[in-house]
Write a protein that holds these residues in place. Structure first.
Motif, PDB file in Angstrom:
ATOM      1  N   GLN A 192       4.059  -1.541  -3.605  1.00 54.65           N
ATOM      2  CA  GLN A 192       5.195  -0.791  -3.513  1.00 54.65           C
ATOM      3  C   GLN A 192       6.672  -1.410  -4.057  1.00 54.65           C
ATOM      4  O   GLN A 192       6.880  -2.374  -3.880  1.00 54.65           O
ATOM      5  N   PHE A 197      -1.411   5.686   2.757  1.00 57.14           N
ATOM      6  CA  PHE A 197      -0.655   5.650   1.914  1.00 57.14           C
ATOM      7  C   PHE A 197      -0.142   7.523   0.827  1.00 57.14           C
ATOM      8  O   PHE A 197      -0.621   7.642   0.462  1.00 57.14           O
ATOM      9  N   TYR A 238      -0.611  -3.283  -2.064  1.00 55.16           N
ATOM     10  CA  TYR A 238      -0.961  -1.886  -1.788  1.00 55.16           C
ATOM     11  C   TYR A 238      -2.703  -2.618  -1.661  1.00 55.16           C
ATOM     12  O   TYR A 238      -3.168  -2.244  -2.441  1.00 55.16           O
ATOM     13  N   MET A 258      -5.654  -0.685  -1.924  1.00 52.82           N
ATOM     14  CA  MET A 258      -6.524   0.462  -2.570  1.00 52.82           C
ATOM     15  C   MET A 258      -7.181   0.748  -4.137  1.00 52.82           C
ATOM     16  O   MET A 258      -7.244  -0.262  -4.478  1.00 52.82           O
ATOM     17  N   MET A 307       3.407   0.478   6.025  1.00 52.50           N
ATOM     18  CA  MET A 307       2.291  -0.346   5.021  1.00 52.50           C
ATOM     19  C   MET A 307       1.338  -1.133   5.873  1.00 52.50           C
ATOM     20  O   MET A 307       0.998  -1.481   6.802  1.00 52.50           O
ATOM     21  N   ALA A 364       2.809   7.901  -1.001  1.00 59.99           N
ATOM     22  CA  ALA A 364       2.657   7.197  -1.997  1.00 59.99           C
ATOM     23  C   ALA A 364       2.579   7.632  -3.843  1.00 59.99           C
ATOM     24  O   ALA A 364       1.540   9.438  -3.132  1.00 59.99           O
TER      25      ALA A 364
END
Length: 443
Positions: free
Chosen positions: A228, A163, A249, A252, A205, A166
């Protein structure tokens, strides 16, 4: 009285050589070669020597000023320093690899095929090799082989973030913090937290990402979802809540922070949901900077610090085969009785190699090393082609600087001085090689 059997000496004007050829005829046959030698070798050397004592316009005597520039001009000094590096490392590494290849392939059935593969780069011109390695050292791992391998090894042990781009969208509960993002308010047990982000293309992704779902509340814990928060199409989807087409995500990292101290942490599931223990009550939730680090893009092979070793690597790739073939030829002439005698006396293979094989190959190794030293003093093509414009000054060598001074900067006097200086550097090495060869012939 019997006639004398001795032949009368030939008249002075009609002397013959040991082969019976008149000297005048011999000179006549040699004349074309002598003319070419004078036109292509003697005249250019003489003209360069004379030109090196004149200024840029050629109409004023400059004395030794052009030679002083060799040791005072920054670009020439850099070229001189790089030439020293080339002379020390390129012949040494090429000869060492040639020796290793020659010895290791001597006893294997596929040794000839291996030697053929190693020697094949010699069939490629310097221009072609430069173009090949300019691509090999490309910074983009999708183009450059060196960085493709390096990035693959790196990512095996330290996976890059999925990411990197992001960031919080509109009406987000997150704000920037030390390269990451943190909630503006504290969270408490029994609360479900939404951590929406945008900026990651659907095809970027993680492969394991699933449709994002809203987390269920747990009275004794803190739950939430990070996903997202973007759906294609105007007016489609609800801001701040997972929609059917939006992905979580996966992986994460979420940290619970109190007074700058991390009290708990977790990772989001494939659907973006996460759970933190009761100890996170009253903390702020942070998405640390490690979630958003840019993917590892490899090594800047052609940057200022590595450009010279990188170009030397391409030279070794080309000339290690040359060294291997000459050393293998010398190895074929080594008496096998000496090697077997050493083994019978209890010497290990390493001792045989170090104390018998290498000393016997010393004359061949000297010839190969000296030949490569002469070659690298004149290296130009690889440096000119491989080094990009931004790093060419750092990779500069004397032959390239000669070209730049003579044709780019309009200073033929200094270019001639560099040419004479290169000749002076090559002569002692050539003299050593010729003297050693003559000594070998007398044995």
């Amino acid at each position: 009285m019997a006639a004398s059997s001795t032949t009368a000496p030939a008249p002075p004007g009609r002397r013959r050589s040991v082969t019976g050829t008149r000297r005048g005829v011999a000179v006549l046959f040699l004349l074309p070669a002598l003319v070419l030698l004078g036109a292509l070798v003697v005249y250019p050397i003489g003209y360069s020597l004379i030109r090196s004592f004149y200024n840029a316009n050629g109409d004023g005597f400059a004395g030794f000023d052009n030679y002083k520039a060799i040791f005072t001009d920054d670009s020439i000094r850099t070229a001189l320093k790089n030439n020293v590096i080339w002379v020390v490392f390129a012949p040494t590494v090429s000869t060492a690899l040639g020796l290793i290849f020659a010895v290791l392939t001597e006893r294997v059935r596929w040794g000839t095929a291996f030697k053929l593969v190693v020697f094949m780069p010699m069939a490629i011109s310097m221009l072609a090799a430069g173009i090949i390695f300019r691509l090999v050292y490309d910074q983009d791992p999708d183009k450059g082989v060196a960085n493709a391998v390096w990035v693959g090894i790196h990512d095996t042990f330290a996976q890059s973030s999925a990411f990197p781009n992001a960031h919080p969208g509109r009406e987000s509960p997150l704000k920037p913090d030390q390269g990451g993002f943190i909630t503006t308010a504290t969270v408490h047990t029994g609360q479900t937290v939404a951590l929406p982000l945008v900026g990651v293309a659907p095809d970027q992704m993680p492969d394991g990402a699933k449709k994002a779902v809203a987390a269920e509340a747990d009275p004794a814990k803190i739950t939430g979802t990070t996903w997202q928060d973007f759906t294609r199409g105007k007016g489609v989807g609800k801001l701040g809540a997972p929609d059917p087409s939006e992905l979580g995500y996966d992986g994460m990292r979420i940290e619970a922070v109190k007074n700058g101290t991390v009290v708990a942490s977790t990772k989001a599931a494939a659907d973006g949901t996460f759970t933190l223990p009761a100890g996170a009550d009253g903390a702020q939730l942070r998405l640390p900077a490690s979630n958003f680090k840019q993917p590892y893009n490899g090594v800047d092979w052609l940057g200022p610090s590595l450009v010279t070793p990188a170009i030397i690597g391409s030279y070794v790739w080309m000339w290690a085969g040359f060294a291997m073939v000459l050393i293998a030829a010398g190895l074929a002439g080594v008496p096998r009785e000496l090697l077997e005698a050493a083994r019978v006396d209890g010497a290990t293979e390493w001792q045989v190699f170090r104390k018998v094989t290498v000393p016997l190959l010393a004359p061949v190794l000297a010839v190969v090393t000296v030949t490569l030293m002469i070659n690298v003093l004149k290296v130009f093509d690889l440096v000119y082609i491989i080094a990009p414009g931004s790093s060419q000054d750092d990779a500069n060598v004397l032959a390239l600087e000669l070209y730049r001074k003579g044709f780019s900067e309009g200073q033929p006097g200094i270019a001639s001085a560099i040419a004479v200086f290169l000749l002076l550097l090559v002569i002692p090495v050539m003299w050593f090689n010729v003297r050693r060869l003559r000594r070998e012939e007398r044995r």
